[in-house]
Design a protein around this motif. Structure first.
Motif, PDB file in Angstrom:
ATOM      1  N   THR A   7      -2.843   3.691   3.522  1.00  0.00           N
ATOM      2  CA  THR A   7      -1.417   3.761   3.201  1.00  0.00           C
ATOM      3  C   THR A   7      -0.556   3.306   4.373  1.00  0.00           C
ATOM      4  O   THR A   7       0.464   2.633   4.190  1.00  0.00           O
ATOM      5  CB  THR A   7      -1.035   5.209   2.821  1.00  0.00           C
ATOM      6  N   GLU A  11      -7.840   7.531   3.294  1.00  0.00           N
ATOM      7  CA  GLU A  11      -6.752   7.018   2.454  1.00  0.00           C
ATOM      8  C   GLU A  11      -5.414   6.940   3.188  1.00  0.00           C
ATOM      9  O   GLU A  11      -4.678   5.950   3.040  1.00  0.00           O
ATOM     10  CB  GLU A  11      -6.617   7.884   1.199  1.00  0.00           C
ATOM     11  N   GLU A  16      -8.707  -1.711   2.264  1.00  0.00           N
ATOM     12  CA  GLU A  16      -9.833  -1.297   1.423  1.00  0.00           C
ATOM     13  C   GLU A  16     -10.324  -2.498   0.632  1.00  0.00           C
ATOM     14  O   GLU A  16      -9.533  -3.281   0.107  1.00  0.00           O
ATOM     15  CB  GLU A  16      -9.395  -0.180   0.481  1.00  0.00           C
ATOM     16  N   ALA A  47     -13.777   8.781   1.932  1.00  0.00           N
ATOM     17  CA  ALA A  47     -12.765   7.882   1.361  1.00  0.00           C
ATOM     18  C   ALA A  47     -11.420   8.583   1.264  1.00  0.00           C
ATOM     19  O   ALA A  47     -10.375   7.983   1.563  1.00  0.00           O
ATOM     20  CB  ALA A  47     -13.216   7.396  -0.007  1.00  0.00           C
ATOM     21  N   ARG A  48     -11.428   9.830   0.867  1.00  0.00           N
ATOM     22  CA  ARG A  48     -10.152  10.583   0.780  1.00  0.00           C
ATOM     23  C   ARG A  48      -9.541  10.760   2.163  1.00  0.00           C
ATOM     24  O   ARG A  48      -8.315  10.665   2.334  1.00  0.00           O
ATOM     25  CB  ARG A  48     -10.394  11.944   0.124  1.00  0.00           C
ATOM     26  N   ARG A 105       2.588   4.409  -3.568  1.00  0.00           N
ATOM     27  CA  ARG A 105       2.584   5.863  -3.571  1.00  0.00           C
ATOM     28  C   ARG A 105       3.998   6.450  -3.668  1.00  0.00           C
ATOM     29  O   ARG A 105       4.183   7.640  -3.503  1.00  0.00           O
ATOM     30  CB  ARG A 105       1.867   6.377  -2.321  1.00  0.00           C
ATOM     31  N   THR A 128      -8.244  12.057   9.747  1.00  0.00           N
ATOM     32  CA  THR A 128      -8.197  10.606   9.561  1.00  0.00           C
ATOM     33  C   THR A 128      -8.277   9.887  10.900  1.00  0.00           C
ATOM     34  O   THR A 128      -9.003   8.900  11.057  1.00  0.00           O
ATOM     35  CB  THR A 128      -6.910  10.205   8.830  1.00  0.00           C
ATOM     36  N   TYR A 185     -14.306  -1.070   4.086  1.00  0.00           N
ATOM     37  CA  TYR A 185     -13.007  -1.103   4.758  1.00  0.00           C
ATOM     38  C   TYR A 185     -13.037  -2.116   5.902  1.00  0.00           C
ATOM     39  O   TYR A 185     -14.102  -2.443   6.439  1.00  0.00           O
ATOM     40  CB  TYR A 185     -12.659   0.273   5.346  1.00  0.00           C
ATOM     41  N   GLU A 232       0.821  -1.208   0.000  1.00  0.00           N
ATOM     42  CA  GLU A 232       0.000   0.000   0.000  1.00  0.00           C
ATOM     43  C   GLU A 232       0.856   1.259   0.000  1.00  0.00           C
ATOM     44  O   GLU A 232       0.544   2.243  -0.673  1.00  0.00           O
ATOM     45  CB  GLU A 232      -0.928   0.011   1.225  1.00  0.00           C
TER      46      GLU A 232
END
Length: 743
Positions: free
Chosen positions: A373, A369, A379, A365-366, A218, A328, A388, A214
């Protein structure tokens, strides 16, 4: 002083005081391959893949291998094991680790080229010089005459020197470079490794990376490196999965230095969910806390061992969560109350009710994220009901612990409101009861717990009953509520064959009956105690108690209590639970007493219109008669009177045709008729287990004589075995359906 020593000195100071601190910084980034890393449990396939790739690379080809998985899954231990394998195969082995916070230009690459193992393997002056020149370039100490080169040319020169250094090391002897947590490597080092791959394809170099997919996704340079190696066929990717329960047992054996009992393995495997790091930390924490002890050379978990979160596990989770944005972290805490698995739709509803503001699912969802990560959330694809899942139950516990008590209760209350927005489904009742209790709504908790326990009993899911009753019993306010819950618990313990626990629980039910002054309930509790004694193989006490209750019921003209007492007495005298006996041994049980009890039960069930009990009484009466048939055949064999029958069968006659001539025929025909009546009633009631128990009893009655005196023994035994397996499957199907409904 030889050339290698001079080069080492040159690397140590390189004419610059600034280089020494940098080289000192390499030390924490080293993975010490020579240290005792312990056996790698449950990773045979992964180790085989590593050995294959190392062998191929040693033959003269650059190859790469990744081990991919979540934090704590054992990637580092595989890397260390790979280092030991490579060293044994004659490789120069260099193992380093990237750091999540400690970054710098070419920092990872410098830790590779400047490590003691690399310097020690530089046997020729050319290799030592290549290492020194590469380090100089990466450290900004290159030839002053090249300072006027454009930045891109200087960078390309550094890459060239890096490729030369790798090639020179591999020329001395095959080279293995192992990098832990590649996703945290600096971009310059990733580009250099990518350049090395493109430039040294024919060199005996083995590259191995541990990664968290994950996070790697990125990091552009890391993705490019993986894509390049994959495209040209130089990369093998290995996913590291969680341990099975058997593998967890092997790891616990290794950590504790001895075997662990099956219960301890099951408990710790369930709590750690197969994550090796958590398994190890939990085992050590339990040992340090005296909650697991070695008895007779076997480690046993204490009976009252509670769920434990070792400090190292908390630290690991805390470190992963520390870098998350505040939004978050707050959402994770709210989602943790929803459960291990949750959907964006439900989370949005909770935020709307608790936060008084609407948030679109895309925005949620954003916000989540970064947690994906960081490896805290997984997810799910669109086909899943949940969007999730928390990667581990302890991650969810950690997130939930950050909530204030007031907000936690508010979220539980919002979930109750959400679940009650329509008619709650049977599957949601246990969940509804739980959230109601946490929200402080005892009335709703008890109400739906009672309903949930009834559903679970009907679905043959006793463990679920016990869980629900334990949740609601302290909150039960009325005698009726307590009675419903206690009776449900007793039935569940009966289904689980736990007579000791049942007898203990019945004491509370007896006290409630006495407080209510309910004589019928008092008799019922005493019969339940008799049933528990029967299962505990204390048959004489059970018979005595059942007879006492029957006499009291008759004296009080309580016909329903008399019916229950007759059924219990019959089972006690047969020494078997209704539906489980087929051919009782007449000399070991009281057939006369059992028959009288079951025939009286049949009469009472007819009078009261109790079809379930009537079906059971008919079947058990048939079983008693089957016992009489068996007893008659045994007596014939003992006196030799069976020989004429056996001779007729041997001559070709069918035993079924001979049966009407035998004195036992009327009993056989009556028993067959009783089983047929019971079967029809069970089918009418939809009781599949009762129907199958009747069919199996009929099979025993029909085939048992032929098994002993006829010619079809093997076929009949196999048919009975198949029928018995089918009846067991009914139970398993019911339990599976209940579990799926709960999920």
């Amino acid at each position: 002083m030889d050339d290698r020593d001079r080069t080492a000195d040159r690397v140590a100071d390189a004419g610059s005081a600034a280089l020494a601190p940098l080289l000192e910084a390499f030390s924490p980034m080293m993975l010490h391959v020579h240290r005792a890393s312990g056996a790698v449990v449950g990773r045979r396939n992964e180790l085989d893949a590593i050995r294959q790739e190392i062998a191929t690379a040693g033959a003269g080809r650059l190859l790469g291998l990744t081990v991919e998985g979540e934090p704590g899954i054992g990637k580092t231990r595989l890397l260390l094991a790979a280092g030991e394998i490579a060293t044994e195969a004659g490789f120069t082995t260099i193992a380093v680790t990237a750091d999540e916070e400690f970054r710098g230009p070419f920092l990872l690459a410098r830790s590779i080229v400047g490590c003691p193992d690399a310097l020690a393997s530089a046997r020729s002056p050319e290799t030592a010089d290549a290492l020194a020149r590469c380090l100089d370039a990466m450290s900004g100490q290159d030839d002053p005459g090249l300072a006027t080169l454009p930045p891109d040319r200087r960078l390309l020169r550094t890459f060239d020197l890096g490729a030369v250094a790798f090639r020179a090391l591999a020329k001395e002897q095959p080279l293995a470079v192992l990098i832990d947590d590649l996703q945290w490597a600096d971009d310059d080092s990733l580009r250099l490794i990518r350049y090395v791959v493109r430039s040294n394809g024919a060199s005996p170099i083995f590259l191995m990376f541990s990664i968290r997919p994950e996070e790697l996704a990125r990091v552009t340079e890391a993705v490019n490196l993986m894509a390049d190696m994959d495209r040209i066929g130089l990369l093998r990717r290995v996913k590291v999965n969680r341990l099975t329960q058997t593998e967890t047992g092997e790891l616990l054996n290794q950590v504790l230095g001895g075997p662990v009992d099956a219960r301890g393995v099951a408990v710790m495997h369930a709590q750690a969910e197969g994550v090796p790091f958590i398994v190890e930390e939990m085992a050590q924490a339990y040992r340090d806390g005296g909650m697991v002890q070695e008895i007779d050379k076997t480690w046993r978990l204490a009976a009252n061992a509670e769920r434990l979160v070792p400090s190292a596990v908390r630290t690991l989770i805390s470190r992963r969560a520390a870098h998350l944005p505040e939004e978050t972290t707050a959402l994770l805490a709210d989602a943790a109350v929803l459960g291990r698995h949750f959907s964006l739709k439900d989370l949005r509803e909770i935020e709307l009710r608790v936060g008084d503001h609407d948030v679109e699912p895309e925005a949620l969802a954003r916000a989540l994220e970064p947690a994906v990560t960081a490896g805290l959330l997984a997810e799910h694809p669109e086909v899943s009901a949940a969007d999730y899942s928390f990667q581990h139950e302890q991650v969810r516990d950690f997130a939930a612990a950050t909530l204030t008590p007031v907000r936690r209760r508010a979220i539980h209350s919002a979930i109750v409101t959400l679940l009650l927005s329509g008619e709650p489904s049977p599957a949601s009742l246990p969940l509804l009861a739980y959230h109601a209790k946490e929200a402080g709504d005892a009335a709703v908790c008890v109400r739906f717990s009672v309903e949930a326990s009834r559903n679970a009993l009907a679905a043959n899911a006793p463990e679920e009953v016990l869980r629900v009753v334990e949740l609601a019993l302290p909150s039960a306010a009325t005698s009726r509520e307590r009675l419903d819950l206690l009776e449900a618990r007793d039935q569940a313990l009966d289904m689980l064959r736990r007579p000791s626990d049942r007898l203990e629980g019945l004491a509370e039910l007896a006290a409630l009956a006495e407080a209510l002054g309910d004589s019928h309930l008092e008799l019922d509790v005493r019969l339940r105690r008799a049933a528990a004694l029967r299962v505990a193989e204390e048959g004489d006490r059970a018979v005595e108690l059942a007879r006492e209750v029957r006499a009291l019921a008759v004296s009080r003209q309580d016909r329903s209590a008399e019916l229950a007492a007759c059924m219990e007495l019959g089972q006690d005298l047969l020494r078997a639970t209704a539906g489980e006996a087929y051919v009782p041994a007449g000399r070991e049980v009281d057939l006369d007493g059992a028959e009288e009890a079951f025939r009286r039960a049949t009469e009472l069930a007819h009078e009261l219109g109790d079809e379930p009990t009537l079906a059971a009484a008919l079947r058990e009466t048939g079983v008693v008669l089957t016992g009489r048939v068996r007893l008659w055949f045994v007596e014939q064999v003992q006196t030799g009177a069976h020989l004429p029958i056996a001779q007729r069968v041997a001559a070709g006659e069918v035993l079924e045709d001979i049966l009407p001539e035998l004195p036992i025929a009327p009993i056989v025909f009556e028993s067959t008729g009783l089983f047929q009546q019971a079967l029809e009633l069970f089918e009418h009631l939809g009781d599949r287990r009762g129907a199958m128990a009747s069919i199996i009893a009929m099979a025993y009655l029909k085939w048992a004589p032929d098994i002993h005196l006829g010619s079809g023994a093997a076929r009949h035994i196999e048919e009975i075995r198949r029928l018995t397996s089918r009846m067991k499957a009914f139970t398993n199907e019911s339990e599976r359906a209940a579990f799926e409904a709960q999920m």
